[in-house]
Design a protein around this motif. Structure first.
Motif, PDB file in Angstrom:
ATOM      1  N   LYS A 123       0.830  -1.199   0.000  1.00 53.50           N
ATOM      2  CA  LYS A 123       0.000   0.000   0.000  1.00 53.50           C
ATOM      3  C   LYS A 123       0.868   1.254   0.000  1.00 53.50           C
ATOM      4  CE  LYS A 123      -3.843   2.272   0.304  1.00 53.50           C
ATOM      5  NZ  LYS A 123      -4.616   2.418  -0.933  1.00 53.50           N
ATOM      6  N   LEU A 124       1.912   1.236   0.836  1.00 51.48           N
ATOM      7  CA  LEU A 124       2.789   2.405   0.887  1.00 51.48           C
ATOM      8  C   LEU A 124       3.517   2.585  -0.440  1.00 51.48           C
ATOM      9  CD1 LEU A 124       4.340   2.333   4.442  1.00 51.48           C
ATOM     10  CD2 LEU A 124       2.376   3.583   3.598  1.00 51.48           C
ATOM     11  N   ARG A 128       3.278   5.734  -3.027  1.00 51.70           N
ATOM     12  CA  ARG A 128       4.565   6.452  -3.057  1.00 51.70           C
ATOM     13  C   ARG A 128       4.779   7.209  -1.741  1.00 51.70           C
ATOM     14  NH1 ARG A 128       5.252   7.938  -8.631  1.00 51.70           N
ATOM     15  NH2 ARG A 128       4.762   6.076  -9.807  1.00 51.70           N
ATOM     16  N   PHE A 129       4.610   6.503  -0.668  1.00 51.93           N
ATOM     17  CA  PHE A 129       4.756   7.115   0.660  1.00 51.93           C
ATOM     18  C   PHE A 129       6.225   7.109   1.022  1.00 51.93           C
ATOM     19  CE2 PHE A 129       4.862   6.752   5.289  1.00 51.93           C
ATOM     20  CZ  PHE A 129       4.104   7.846   5.630  1.00 51.93           C
ATOM     21  N   ILE A 130       6.845   8.277   0.892  1.00 48.54           N
ATOM     22  CA  ILE A 130       8.278   8.378   1.144  1.00 48.54           C
ATOM     23  C   ILE A 130       8.501   9.513   2.138  1.00 48.54           C
ATOM     24  CG2 ILE A 130      10.534   8.695   0.111  1.00 48.54           C
ATOM     25  CD1 ILE A 130       9.035   8.023  -2.598  1.00 48.54           C
ATOM     26  N   ASP A 131       9.309   9.265   3.146  1.00 45.37           N
ATOM     27  CA  ASP A 131       9.657  10.271   4.149  1.00 45.37           C
ATOM     28  C   ASP A 131       8.418  10.902   4.780  1.00 45.37           C
ATOM     29  OD1 ASP A 131      12.189   9.734   3.445  1.00 45.37           O
ATOM     30  OD2 ASP A 131      12.438  11.456   2.137  1.00 45.37           O
ATOM     31  N   GLY A 132       7.412  10.114   5.046  1.00 41.02           N
ATOM     32  CA  GLY A 132       6.226  10.633   5.704  1.00 41.02           C
ATOM     33  C   GLY A 132       5.340  11.482   4.825  1.00 41.02           C
ATOM     34  N   GLN A 133       5.529  11.441   3.509  1.00 47.07           N
ATOM     35  CA  GLN A 133       4.693  12.240   2.605  1.00 47.07           C
ATOM     36  C   GLN A 133       4.322  11.424   1.378  1.00 47.07           C
ATOM     37  OE1 GLN A 133       6.492  15.916   1.416  1.00 47.07           O
ATOM     38  NE2 GLN A 133       7.117  16.333   3.522  1.00 47.07           N
ATOM     39  N   ASP A 134       3.218  11.784   0.765  1.00 43.56           N
ATOM     40  CA  ASP A 134       2.883  11.193  -0.532  1.00 43.56           C
ATOM     41  C   ASP A 134       3.594  11.984  -1.610  1.00 43.56           C
ATOM     42  OD1 ASP A 134       1.314   9.391   0.641  1.00 43.56           O
ATOM     43  OD2 ASP A 134      -0.571  10.397   0.244  1.00 43.56           O
ATOM     44  N   LYS A 135       4.546  11.336  -2.246  1.00 39.54           N
ATOM     45  CA  LYS A 135       5.339  12.091  -3.208  1.00 39.54           C
ATOM     46  C   LYS A 135       4.607  12.241  -4.536  1.00 39.54           C
ATOM     47  CE  LYS A 135       8.949  12.708  -0.651  1.00 39.54           C
ATOM     48  NZ  LYS A 135       9.918  13.716  -0.424  1.00 39.54           N
TER      49      LYS A 135
END
Lengths: 159, 178
Positions: A123-124, A128-135
């Motif tokens: 899911k992440l 594209r969940f990177i560094d606590g943000q949706d990139k």
């Protein structure tokens, strides 16, 4: 004749000294020495015990929470995912499992937990969940700010 | 066995043995990793009152690396209990006296103090070099990953490999190397 609990409760209510003391002695029954036999010492210790019991009701919940966290972290490490990203991924996948269920699954049904970890990871990855943000989604697109703001802007008085 | 406990696989009372290479590792960081294995916090069945900790064998404790100038600045305090019995030993002095002591104290301090701590410490074996007794080494089944990458020193790479390594450019003839 020995009266057991029900009739004693009814008589405890009165101001009678014997029954008032007896209520305290019942709570101090498992103590050792003068703490259970002398009223003035017993009542102090009973009070303290009741305070501890009150505080412990909250502490117990905190202790269990930290224990579950340790257990889930241990299980997460086996599947190469952190506790934070596991929770984030499961939340996004709309799998609402609490700490207790997760830690139970981790120890009793490791294969289920492995599947959950895989779901969270996938899911992440798709988000594209990177560094606590949706990139991949810039913030603002999901919020539809333009729809909200347009009306306010039109109604605004222009000079 | 009751039906509810039919699938209980809380292992096992068997301890697995882990090996950890302390070479070029920060003892205070690696203590937290070692602690995890000693106390059994890497297992999902962990409970402070269940005895699920493993055994950790630390090798190369002589080769640990302290941050900054901690070798000179960090002091280890000891008090004999008598008046004037306080003493402060610097980290480099302690390391010269006993190369296993720094890592031992780091792991001890990383654990929360309770009665179990000293028994847990009994499961930690520390060796200053790579020579580990055979009866200890034969139990080891797992290696704990090092926290820091141990770089290869240029003077430890064979000279031929250095010479044959592809270069981006050659220095000009008249270039002066400082």
């Amino acid at each position: 004749m020995v009266f057991l609990s029900v009739i004693n409760w009814a008589r405890c209510r009165g101001p009678d000294e014997f029954w008032r003391k007896r209520r305290v002695f019942r709570l101090a029954a498992h103590y050792i020495g003068r703490r259970r036999n002398c009223y003035s010492i017993a009542v102090r210790n009973v009070h303290r015990a009741l305070v501890y019991a009150t505080k412990a009701r909250k502490l117990k919940k905190e202790d269990m929470k930290s224990l579950w966290d340790v257990r889930i972290t241990a299980a997460c490490e086996q599947h190469n995912i952190t506790l934070f990203s596991l929770r984030e991924g499961l939340d996004r996948a709309n799998i609402m499992l609490d700490r207790k269920s997760l830690s139970d699954l981790a120890s009793w049904e490791p294969k289920t937990f492995e599947a959950l970890a895989a779901v969270a990871k996938y899911k992440l990855e798709t988000d594209r969940f990177i560094d606590g943000q949706d990139k991949c989604h810039p913030t603002g697109i999901n919020l539809n700010l333009k729809d909200v703001m347009l009306e306010a802007w039109l109604n605004e008085k222009k000079k | 066995m009751s039906a509810a406990k039919r699938v209980q696989q809380w292992a096992t009372f068997a301890r697995s043995w882990h090996i950890f290479d302390c070479k070029w590792q920060d003892p205070y960081e690696s203590a937290h990793v070692i602690k995890k294995y000693l106390m059994g916090m890497h297992k999902p069945i962990y409970h402070p009152m269940n005895d699920c900790g493993d055994v950790v064998v630390c090798i190369n404790s002589r080769e640990i690396a302290l941050r900054g100038d901690e070798w000179r600045k960090r002091a280890y305090f000891h008090h004999t209990g008598y008046p004037g019995g306080a003493s402060w030993t610097l980290a480099w002095e302690l390391h010269n006296k006993d190369p296993t002591m720094i890592i031992k104290k780091a792991v001890y301090r990383a654990m929360t103090g309770n009665l179990q701590r000293r028994h847990t410490m009994q499961r930690l074996f520390i060796y200053p070099g790579e020579n580990v007794p055979e009866d200890v080494l034969q139990n080891v089944t797992n290696q704990i990953r090092q926290i820091r990458y141990v770089p290869k020193r240029l003077d430890h790479i064979p000279e031929e490999e250095v010479k044959n390594y592809p270069k981006v450019m050659e220095y000009p003839e008249d270039f002066v190397v400082k």
